[in-house]
Design an enzyme around this catalytic site. Structure first.
Site: not given
Ligand code: PBG
Ligand code: ZN
Length: 324
Positions: A195, A248
């Protein structure tokens, strides 16, 4: 193969040929729909920068969940917006917290739909960080126990899968151990393993009231310049017991999805985040692009890069197109 023996255009000449040799085909099975749960009754607060998305009270949330299921979408991802916040994020693991309530209601109403819950502290802490704060420092190890408590309380409420998004080191192992100790060994973990610290989360933070009150998330989310670190993060979470590895955001990180897919032998998820959704909607509204076409091309490119699963705010729109 050289021209004129090879003519690349031969196999592009009809729709039938194009369909026959298409390598990547998006299906509704690939999609997960993120949803925002809030308290109250008959609440449907539009999220301005995410047209078509709302903060939903559980009665309305159930309707959208049913719609997703009926369109063939296998799962939703729940985010909670609590009524109160405090330094320890206690509403995140409260027995009757917003996510716990929403999970119960959605599972009752649509048992066949998989309900995944986002496990984090930022919506629930008054400082808005994803971990415990001590003298303005995000304390990694002090956060692990709370994250595990959140995951266990979601699973006890009926969540089918938990998805930690906090980026504290070691949390996957801690959550796996806590689930197992609580007789929840069958609950999988989808780790937000890779992330990045991204400006594309802006609309989400406005929707979930989860922006940090001081500083930023650079000490725990990844630096956008790094790719090898993605492999280390993913490998660490595999070893700690993750079942699905997520990258992400998606669109600015297609190279990372591709590399993680090559290196890791678990299913790979990609999160097509709020800012990516907002940009398409905004350009569409201006009349500058064909929003539906750009959305389908975007989702196809994320799958082509290597994502087995795509979390996207476009899931309903895409499913409607895929169903004709
Ligand atoms: C919080 C969280 C974020 C998102 C999912 N969980 C934002 C953040 O890290 O601040 C982003 C989702 C999106 O932008 O669509 N842990
Ligand atoms: Zn967070």
């Amino acid at each position: 193969m050289l021209f004129p023996e090879y003519r690349a255009r031969r196999m592009r000449s009809s729709d039938a040929f194009r369909r026959m040799i298409r390598e990547t085909v998006l299906t509704t099975d690939d999609l997960i729909l993120p949803l925002f749960a809030i308290g109250g009754k008959n609440v449907k607060n539009p999220i301005e920068s995410m047209p078509g998305h709302y903060q939903l009270s559980t009665d309305n949330l159930k309707k959208v969940a049913k719609e997703a299921f009926d369109l063939g979408i296998p799962a939703v991802m729940l985010f909670g917006i609590p009524e109160t916040k405090d330094p320890l994020g206690t509403q995140a693991y409260a027995k009757n917290g917003i996510v716990q309530q929403a999970v119960k209601e959605v599972k009752n109403a649509v048992p066949g739909l998989a309900v995944i819950t986002d496990v984090c502290l930022c919506q629930y802490t008054d400082h808005g960080h994803c971990g415990m704060v001590d003298k303005n420092i995000i304390d990694n190890d002090a956060s692990l126990d709370l994250l595990a408590r959140i995951a266990v309380s979601h699973a006890k409420a009926g969540a089918d899968m938990v998805a930690p998004s906090d980026m504290m080191d070691g949390r996957v192992a801690e959550i796996r151990e806590a689930l197992d100790e609580n007789e929840l060994p069958h609950i999988p973990i989808m780790s937000y393993a890779v992330k990045y610290c991204s400006a594309y989360y802006g609309p989400f933070r406005a929707a979930a009231h989860s922006a940090p009150k001081f500083g930023d998330r650079r000490t725990y989310q990844m630096d956008p310049g790094n790719a090898l670190e993605a492999i280390r993060e993913a490998t660490m979470d595999v070893e700690e017991g993750a079942d699905i590895i997520m990258v992400k955001p998606a669109l600015s990180y297609l190279d990372i999805i591709c590399r993680v897919k090559d290196e890791i032998d678990l299913p790979i998820a990609a999160y097509n985040v709020s800012g990516e959704y907002a940009m398409i909607k905004a350009a569409e509204k201006m009349g500058w692009i064909d929003g539906a076409k750009v959305m389908m091309e975007t989702l196809t490119s994320i799958k082509r890069a290597g994502a087995d699963i795509i979390l996207t705010y476009s899931a309903l729109d895409a499913a409607k197109i895929l169903r004709g």
